[in-house]
Design an enzyme around this catalytic site. Structure first.
Site, PDB file in Angstrom:
ATOM      1  N   ARG A 110      10.145  -1.506  -0.746  1.00  0.00           N
ATOM      2  CA  ARG A 110       8.976  -1.474   0.139  1.00  0.00           C
ATOM      3  C   ARG A 110       9.218  -2.280   1.417  1.00  0.00           C
ATOM      4  NH1 ARG A 110       4.379  -5.252   0.667  1.00  0.00           N
ATOM      5  NH2 ARG A 110       5.251  -6.509  -0.992  1.00  0.00           N
ATOM      6  N   GLY A 166       1.017 -12.381   4.452  1.00  0.00           N
ATOM      7  CA  GLY A 166       1.521 -11.857   5.726  1.00  0.00           C
ATOM      8  C   GLY A 166       0.559 -10.961   6.468  1.00  0.00           C
ATOM      9  N   HIS A 183      11.127 -10.859  -3.909  1.00  0.00           N
ATOM     10  CA  HIS A 183      10.862 -11.474  -2.605  1.00  0.00           C
ATOM     11  C   HIS A 183      11.834 -12.626  -2.431  1.00  0.00           C
ATOM     12  CE1 HIS A 183       8.957 -13.288   0.800  1.00  0.00           C
ATOM     13  NE2 HIS A 183       8.055 -12.325   0.856  1.00  0.00           N
ATOM     14  N   GLU A 226       7.975  -9.150  10.573  1.00  0.00           N
ATOM     15  CA  GLU A 226       8.519  -9.396   9.234  1.00  0.00           C
ATOM     16  C   GLU A 226       9.801  -8.596   9.051  1.00  0.00           C
ATOM     17  OE1 GLU A 226       5.463  -8.858   6.258  1.00  0.00           O
ATOM     18  OE2 GLU A 226       4.332 -10.572   7.004  1.00  0.00           O
ATOM     19  N   ARG A 246      14.000  -6.982   2.471  1.00  0.00           N
ATOM     20  CA  ARG A 246      13.941  -7.929   1.354  1.00  0.00           C
ATOM     21  C   ARG A 246      15.086  -7.777   0.356  1.00  0.00           C
ATOM     22  NH1 ARG A 246       7.418  -7.939   0.267  1.00  0.00           N
ATOM     23  NH2 ARG A 246       6.998  -8.982   2.236  1.00  0.00           N
ATOM     24  N   ALA A 265      -2.259 -12.269  -0.970  1.00  0.00           N
ATOM     25  CA  ALA A 265      -1.433 -11.736   0.128  1.00  0.00           C
ATOM     26  C   ALA A 265      -1.511 -12.652   1.345  1.00  0.00           C
ATOM     27  CB  ALA A 265      -1.882 -10.320   0.484  1.00  0.00           C
ATOM     28  N   HIS A 293       8.317  -9.579  -7.258  1.00  0.00           N
ATOM     29  CA  HIS A 293       7.189  -9.633  -6.331  1.00  0.00           C
ATOM     30  C   HIS A 293       6.370  -8.347  -6.315  1.00  0.00           C
ATOM     31  CE1 HIS A 293       4.950 -10.868  -2.801  1.00  0.00           C
ATOM     32  NE2 HIS A 293       5.368  -9.818  -2.111  1.00  0.00           N
ATOM     33  N   LYS A 320     -10.556  -7.262 -15.455  1.00  0.00           N
ATOM     34  CA  LYS A 320     -10.358  -8.004 -16.703  1.00  0.00           C
ATOM     35  C   LYS A 320     -10.588  -9.502 -16.595  1.00  0.00           C
ATOM     36  CE  LYS A 320      -5.280  -8.118 -16.489  1.00  0.00           C
ATOM     37  NZ  LYS A 320      -4.068  -7.893 -17.269  1.00  0.00           N
TER      38      LYS A 320
HETATM   39  C1  LIG Z   1       1.819 -13.670  -3.206  1.00  0.00           C
HETATM   40  C2  LIG Z   1       1.731 -12.262  -2.691  1.00  0.00           C
HETATM   41  C3  LIG Z   1       1.732 -12.016  -1.323  1.00  0.00           C
HETATM   42  C4  LIG Z   1       1.647 -10.710  -0.846  1.00  0.00           C
HETATM   43  N1  LIG Z   1       1.584 -10.491   0.509  1.00  0.00           N
HETATM   44  C5  LIG Z   1       1.413  -9.227   0.966  1.00  0.00           C
HETATM   45  C6  LIG Z   1       1.231  -8.967   2.355  1.00  0.00           C
HETATM   46  O1  LIG Z   1       1.178  -9.869   3.170  1.00  0.00           O
HETATM   47  N2  LIG Z   1       1.089  -7.677   2.755  1.00  0.00           N
HETATM   48  C7  LIG Z   1       1.121  -6.622   1.888  1.00  0.00           C
HETATM   49  O2  LIG Z   1       0.999  -5.470   2.317  1.00  0.00           O
HETATM   50  N3  LIG Z   1       1.278  -6.847   0.559  1.00  0.00           N
HETATM   51  C8  LIG Z   1       1.396  -8.112   0.087  1.00  0.00           C
HETATM   52  N4  LIG Z   1       1.527  -8.324  -1.259  1.00  0.00           N
HETATM   53  C9  LIG Z   1       1.393  -7.182  -2.163  1.00  0.00           C
HETATM   54  C10 LIG Z   1      -0.087  -6.784  -2.208  1.00  0.00           C
HETATM   55  O3  LIG Z   1      -0.868  -7.952  -2.209  1.00  0.00           O
HETATM   56  C11 LIG Z   1      -0.401  -5.968  -3.436  1.00  0.00           C
HETATM   57  O4  LIG Z   1       0.497  -4.918  -3.568  1.00  0.00           O
HETATM   58  C12 LIG Z   1      -1.804  -5.391  -3.337  1.00  0.00           C
HETATM   59  O5  LIG Z   1      -2.721  -6.428  -3.096  1.00  0.00           O
HETATM   60  C13 LIG Z   1      -2.151  -4.674  -4.620  1.00  0.00           C
HETATM   61  O6  LIG Z   1      -3.505  -4.332  -4.580  1.00  0.00           O
HETATM   62  P1  LIG Z   1      -4.119  -3.534  -5.794  1.00  0.00           P
HETATM   63  O7  LIG Z   1      -5.559  -3.354  -5.487  1.00  0.00           O
HETATM   64  O8  LIG Z   1      -3.313  -2.348  -6.088  1.00  0.00           O
HETATM   65  O9  LIG Z   1      -3.926  -4.524  -7.059  1.00  0.00           O
HETATM   66  P2  LIG Z   1      -4.396  -6.026  -7.282  1.00  0.00           P
HETATM   67  O10 LIG Z   1      -4.870  -6.648  -6.052  1.00  0.00           O
HETATM   68  O11 LIG Z   1      -3.327  -6.711  -8.038  1.00  0.00           O
HETATM   69  O12 LIG Z   1      -5.640  -5.841  -8.266  1.00  0.00           O
HETATM   70  C14 LIG Z   1      -5.452  -5.395  -9.594  1.00  0.00           C
HETATM   71  C15 LIG Z   1      -6.773  -5.536 -10.326  1.00  0.00           C
HETATM   72  O13 LIG Z   1      -6.729  -4.852 -11.571  1.00  0.00           O
HETATM   73  C16 LIG Z   1      -7.293  -5.674 -12.582  1.00  0.00           C
HETATM   74  N5  LIG Z   1      -6.756  -5.219 -13.874  1.00  0.00           N
HETATM   75  C17 LIG Z   1      -5.455  -5.113 -14.267  1.00  0.00           C
HETATM   76  N6  LIG Z   1      -5.388  -4.628 -15.510  1.00  0.00           N
HETATM   77  C18 LIG Z   1      -6.663  -4.402 -15.931  1.00  0.00           C
HETATM   78  C19 LIG Z   1      -7.239  -3.919 -17.140  1.00  0.00           C
HETATM   79  N7  LIG Z   1      -6.499  -3.561 -18.199  1.00  0.00           N
HETATM   80  N8  LIG Z   1      -8.594  -3.842 -17.234  1.00  0.00           N
HETATM   81  C20 LIG Z   1      -9.378  -4.222 -16.182  1.00  0.00           C
HETATM   82  N9  LIG Z   1      -8.880  -4.699 -15.010  1.00  0.00           N
HETATM   83  C21 LIG Z   1      -7.539  -4.782 -14.895  1.00  0.00           C
HETATM   84  C22 LIG Z   1      -6.881  -7.070 -12.159  1.00  0.00           C
HETATM   85  O14 LIG Z   1      -7.648  -8.052 -12.810  1.00  0.00           O
HETATM   86  C23 LIG Z   1      -7.140  -6.983 -10.653  1.00  0.00           C
HETATM   87  O15 LIG Z   1      -8.500  -7.131 -10.381  1.00  0.00           O
HETATM   88  C24 LIG Z   1       1.598  -9.627  -1.755  1.00  0.00           C
HETATM   89  C25 LIG Z   1       1.610  -9.875  -3.127  1.00  0.00           C
HETATM   90  C26 LIG Z   1       1.662 -11.170  -3.602  1.00  0.00           C
HETATM   91  C27 LIG Z   1       1.664 -11.401  -5.083  1.00  0.00           C
END
Ligand SMILES: Cc1cc2nc3c(=O)[nH]c(=O)nc-3n(C[C@H](O)[C@H](O)[C@H](O)COP(=O)(O)OP(=O)(O)OC[C@H]3O[C@@H](n4cnc5c(N)ncnc54)[C@H](O)[C@@H]3O)c2cc1C
Length: 507
Positions: A379, A49, A236, A116, A283, A47, A344, A36
């Site tokens: 988690r 860590g 977090h 961690e 956490r 991310a 988080h 989107k």
């Molecule tokens: C600051 C931070 C630090 C983190 N650190 C860690 C870490 O060190 N280790 C770890 O294991 N986890 C970590 N996490 C958690 C981890 O990053 C996420 O759980 C993981 O990246 C999620 O991946 P995903 O592909 O499921 O979703 P995301 O990476 O969130 O991607 C979601 C995608 O869907 C798209 N989208 C959403 N709705 C729509 C729609 N209606 N139409 C089209 N596109 C849409 C978004 O634009 C995005 O591209 C962290 C999270 C954060 C916020």
């Protein structure tokens, strides 16, 4: 684009890794990724860590990682899933490395493993403190080389389309907003994979970026998919406190693994009162201990104390955290860093089986939007990137073997799809969104036993939103996202209510 064999919704680690795996396995299939916003705007990109994987088989073992995950999940993990994910981790890690992702090593060429909260061993592979950005960059580069994948940025999916066949609902396509051409359109597809990430934006204080509005959960729930465990939102413990910030900047758990302390106004450590592991407890425990301390002290935050650490080493491990702190006048080597727990991670989500299938045929869910059974109530740190890789693999394996049995549904012709789309526009939604975020934050902090007022307010906001749609006769990005946030907020409150009732009746 009018049709594609596979539609992937979302471009974080789950969607991109799945796309690469299926595109390599089945170069004959057409694969579209709709996202989107710009492709890298995701939770993944932020991310810090890293990824939890057992690589050191002398001190560590699969059994220890499994035990840590089960303990963190508070008795609600699915043990079979936990075992599958942890045993598969080294293979998935190798695939990431093969596409160019680099993880830090020490001088003797051995993985520099982070520690961690909740982990009994050092086992987190990381790329400095920007692990997600390193992964996302390499996934995007790889996607560009695969000719059967089309990436469609600024394509906001509104809903998936379903049809009943042989008594079972199946997914046949999707409605989406092409934000560039400002049009609402329809795409036919054999299979849809939801990888839309989390819902942190429902809360006032969160680490999640603006895109994290829970769209996938709302879409799946409207389609009739089962949604589970949404009461378990992970807070977090160590987000950097800045007034009116959204999202909050995260100070990775790895900083505590490196030796940082959490201290109160009197510069005293206090987590040990709640858990003998102190700062390295899971956490949920650390967040609750901080929230209690904040409530007692009447202050807005507590502090992370890094002043006793070797700063040269600290900077080598955490350059982006240190640099960010400096931009707001904080120097970890001499200043206390104000921190606060914030929303988080969503431990629950769209319920899927081992193959990432939902209860709707041809509709899969992977990554943070799914509920696989790995996390339980809470988690374990750095298990979510791992979960996304493993379930992307599982989905690619199953879809690769079964997609030839599927066909496109007949063409959709009943709706007029040329309505123009308005941009993120009115202040109306900005105010409503703030109200919802404040309400949900308060709800989580207090977990009132009277759920009626919040459910009623969510319902009245929904009516107002629908009213606006009819009045203006226009669909806007804000309207879609806000409607999704309301749907997800309602699910979260209702699942909390169910849990509260269960607890009362079990006395
Ligand atoms: C600051 C931070 C630090 C983190 N650190 C860690 C870490 O060190 N280790 C770890 O294991 N986890 C970590 N996490 C958690 C981890 O990053 C996420 O759980 C993981 O990246 C999620 O991946 P995903 O592909 O499921 O979703 P995301 O990476 O969130 O991607 C979601 C995608 O869907 C798209 N989208 C959403 N709705 C729509 C729609 N209606 N139409 C089209 N596109 C849409 C978004 O634009 C995005 O591209 C962290 C999270 C954060 C916020």
């Amino acid at each position: 684009m009018k049709k594609t064999d596979i539609l992937i919704i979302g471009s974080g680690i789950a969607g991109l890794f799945f796309a690469i795996k299926i595109a390599k396995k089945r170069p004959d299939l057409s694969i579209a990724i709709m996202t989107k916003d710009k492709v890298k705007n995701s939770n993944t990109q932020l991310a810090q860590g890293g990824i939890a994987v057992v690589t050191d088989c002398i001190k560590d073992s699969f059994e220890q990682h499994i035990a840590d995950t089960l303990q963190s999940g508070g008795g609600l993990c699915d043990e079979e899933i936990v075992k599958m994910v942890i045993h598969q981790a080294p293979e998935r890690l190798k695939e990431l490395i093969d596409i160019g992702v680099s993880f830090d090593k020490n001088k003797s060429g051995i993985w520099n493993l982070g520690l961690e909260g909740g982990h009994s061993q050092h086992r987190i592979l990381h790329h400095k403190d920007i692990s997600g950005a390193e992964i996302e960059k390499n996934l995007i580069e790889t996607i560009k080389q695969l000719s059967n994948i089309t990436v469609l940025e600024d394509h906001l999916v509104i809903d998936v389309d379903t049809k009943k066949s042989n008594g079972k609902m199946r997914c046949t396509g999707a409605f989406y907003c092409d934000k560039i051409n400002k049009k609402v359109k329809y795409i036919r597809t054999k299979t849809v994979v939801l990888s839309t990430g989390g819902c942190g934006q429902i809360f006032k204080n969160t680490t999640n970026p603006e895109i994290a509005t829970g769209d996938g959960i709302a879409i799946a729930s409207r389609a009739g998919a089962v949604i589970k465990d949404m009461q378990y939102i992970q807070f977090h413990p160590t987000a950097l406190y800045e007034e009116d910030k959204n999202p909050f900047f995260l100070i990775s758990e790895a900083v505590r693994g490196f030796g940082a302390h959490i201290v109160n106004e009197n510069q005293k450590r206090f987590i040990f009162k709640d858990d003998i592991r102190g700062e390295l407890a899971t956490r949920d425990i650390v967040s609750q201990a901080i929230s209690k301390e904040i409530e007692t002290s009447g202050k807005q935050y507590v502090y992370l104390d890094c002043r006793h650490l070797d700063f040269a080493e600290f900077y080598r491990h955490f350059p982006s955290i240190t640099d960010y702190c400096k931009t707001i006048g904080l120097h970890p080597e001499r200043d206390l860093i104000p921190i606060v727990p914030v929303a988080h991670y969503q431990c629950g989500g769209i319920s899927v089986n081992k193959k990432s299938q939902t209860n709707i045929k041809n509709l899969y869910a992977i990554g943070e939007c799914s509920r696989t059974g790995l996390h339980g109530k809470n988690r374990l740190a750095s298990n979510s990137l791992l979960e996304a890789l493993v379930f992307a693999h599982q989905a690619s394996d199953h879809i690769g073997r079964t997609i030839d049995d599927l066909s496109f549904s007949s063409k959709k012709s009943l709706l007029k799809f040329d309505e123009p789309l308005m941009d993120r526009d009115s202040n109306y939604f900005v105010e409503l969104k703030k109200e919802l975020q404040t309400m949900m934050t308060f709800f989580f902090a207090n977990k009132d036993s009277d759920f009626a007022p919040i459910l009623n307010r969510i319902e009245s906001m929904k009516m107002a939103t629908v009213g606006l749609l009819f009045k203006k006769q226009k669909i806007t990005t804000q309207l879609i996202e806000f409607t999704n946030m309301l749907t997800v907020a309602k699910i979260i409150v209702e699942q909390n209510k169910t849990e509260a009732l269960k607890n009362v009746t079990s006395y």
